[in-house]
Design a protein around this motif. Structure first.
Motif, mmCIF file in Angstrom:
data_model
loop_
_atom_site.group_PDB
_atom_site.id
_atom_site.type_symbol
_atom_site.label_atom_id
_atom_site.label_comp_id
_atom_site.label_asym_id
_atom_site.label_seq_id
_atom_site.Cartn_x
_atom_site.Cartn_y
_atom_site.Cartn_z
ATOM 1 N N VAL A 299 -5.970 1.323 -15.311
ATOM 2 C CA VAL A 299 -6.937 1.285 -14.215
ATOM 3 C C VAL A 299 -6.627 0.119 -13.283
ATOM 4 C CG1 VAL A 299 -9.370 0.859 -13.651
ATOM 5 C CG2 VAL A 299 -8.772 2.494 -15.443
ATOM 6 N N THR A 300 -6.334 -1.026 -13.845
ATOM 7 C CA THR A 300 -6.002 -2.207 -13.046
ATOM 8 C C THR A 300 -4.743 -1.966 -12.223
ATOM 9 O OG1 THR A 300 -7.049 -3.673 -14.648
ATOM 10 C CG2 THR A 300 -5.459 -4.671 -13.141
ATOM 11 N N LEU A 301 -3.731 -1.355 -12.818
ATOM 12 C CA LEU A 301 -2.494 -1.048 -12.106
ATOM 13 C C LEU A 301 -2.765 -0.080 -10.955
ATOM 14 C CD1 LEU A 301 0.580 -1.208 -11.803
ATOM 15 C CD2 LEU A 301 0.742 0.635 -13.480
ATOM 16 N N LEU A 302 -3.554 0.937 -11.190
ATOM 17 C CA LEU A 302 -3.882 1.895 -10.149
ATOM 18 C C LEU A 302 -4.656 1.230 -9.015
ATOM 19 C CD1 LEU A 302 -3.820 4.775 -9.102
ATOM 20 C CD2 LEU A 302 -5.911 5.215 -10.416
ATOM 21 N N GLU A 303 -5.598 0.366 -9.350
ATOM 22 C CA GLU A 303 -6.347 -0.362 -8.326
ATOM 23 C C GLU A 303 -5.422 -1.224 -7.475
ATOM 24 O OE1 GLU A 303 -9.211 -2.453 -10.687
ATOM 25 O OE2 GLU A 303 -10.673 -0.818 -10.591
ATOM 26 N N GLN A 304 -4.453 -1.866 -8.097
ATOM 27 C CA GLN A 304 -3.499 -2.688 -7.358
ATOM 28 C C GLN A 304 -2.641 -1.832 -6.436
ATOM 29 O OE1 GLN A 304 -1.419 -4.658 -10.526
ATOM 30 N NE2 GLN A 304 -2.965 -6.254 -10.770
ATOM 31 N N GLN A 305 -2.207 -0.682 -6.925
ATOM 32 C CA GLN A 305 -1.393 0.211 -6.100
ATOM 33 C C GLN A 305 -2.180 0.724 -4.897
ATOM 34 O OE1 GLN A 305 -0.252 3.003 -9.148
ATOM 35 N NE2 GLN A 305 1.843 2.229 -9.160
ATOM 36 N N VAL A 306 -3.401 1.136 -5.124
ATOM 37 C CA VAL A 306 -4.220 1.673 -4.034
ATOM 38 C C VAL A 306 -4.541 0.593 -3.013
ATOM 39 C CG1 VAL A 306 -6.477 2.675 -3.471
ATOM 40 C CG2 VAL A 306 -5.135 3.597 -5.366
ATOM 41 N N SER A 307 -4.798 -0.624 -3.458
ATOM 42 C CA SER A 307 -5.112 -1.692 -2.507
ATOM 43 C C SER A 307 -3.883 -2.097 -1.687
ATOM 44 C CB SER A 307 -5.694 -2.907 -3.225
ATOM 45 O OG SER A 307 -4.720 -3.523 -4.042
ATOM 46 N N ALA A 308 -2.682 -1.877 -2.209
ATOM 47 C CA ALA A 308 -1.455 -2.202 -1.475
ATOM 48 C C ALA A 308 -1.004 -1.056 -0.561
ATOM 49 C CB ALA A 308 -0.333 -2.533 -2.458
ATOM 50 N N MET A 309 -1.621 0.107 -0.705
ATOM 51 C CA MET A 309 -1.216 1.295 0.032
ATOM 52 C C MET A 309 -1.530 1.153 1.520
ATOM 53 S SD MET A 309 -2.675 5.180 -0.383
ATOM 54 C CE MET A 309 -2.599 5.063 -2.145
ATOM 55 N N PRO A 310 -0.599 1.550 2.376
ATOM 56 C CA PRO A 310 -0.896 1.564 3.810
ATOM 57 C C PRO A 310 -2.027 2.554 4.103
ATOM 58 C CG PRO A 310 1.448 1.927 3.418
ATOM 59 C CD PRO A 310 0.765 1.968 2.094
#
Length: 71
Positions: A12-23
């Motif tokens: 979940v933490t990894l997914l949150e980090q990916q989504v927050s970095a997404m353009p």
């Protein structure tokens, strides 16, 4: 059981980090009535907002595939 919960929280933490970095790929409406989004610095114009939204979702999905696990 505890180990599974820890792993789930890490995912979940990894997914949150990916989504927050997404353009975001915002959609702009031009004066001529077209909709435009910029993907990798290139404009993509659409006659309908729904087409621009579909392209926006596709661009975000492509970005996620390219950056899977790289957060």
């Amino acid at each position: 059981m505890l180990w599974e919960r820890i792993q789930q929280q890490q995912r979940v933490t990894l997914l949150e980090q990916q989504v927050s970095a997404m353009p975001e790929y915002p959609i702009y409406r031009e004066a001529n009535g077209f909709y435009v989004i910029y993907i990798d610095g290139f404009p993509h114009r659409f006659a309908h907002a729904s087409d621009a939204e579909a392209a926006q979702l596709a661009a975000r999905a492509d970005w996620l595939r390219q950056h899977a696990g790289a957060a």
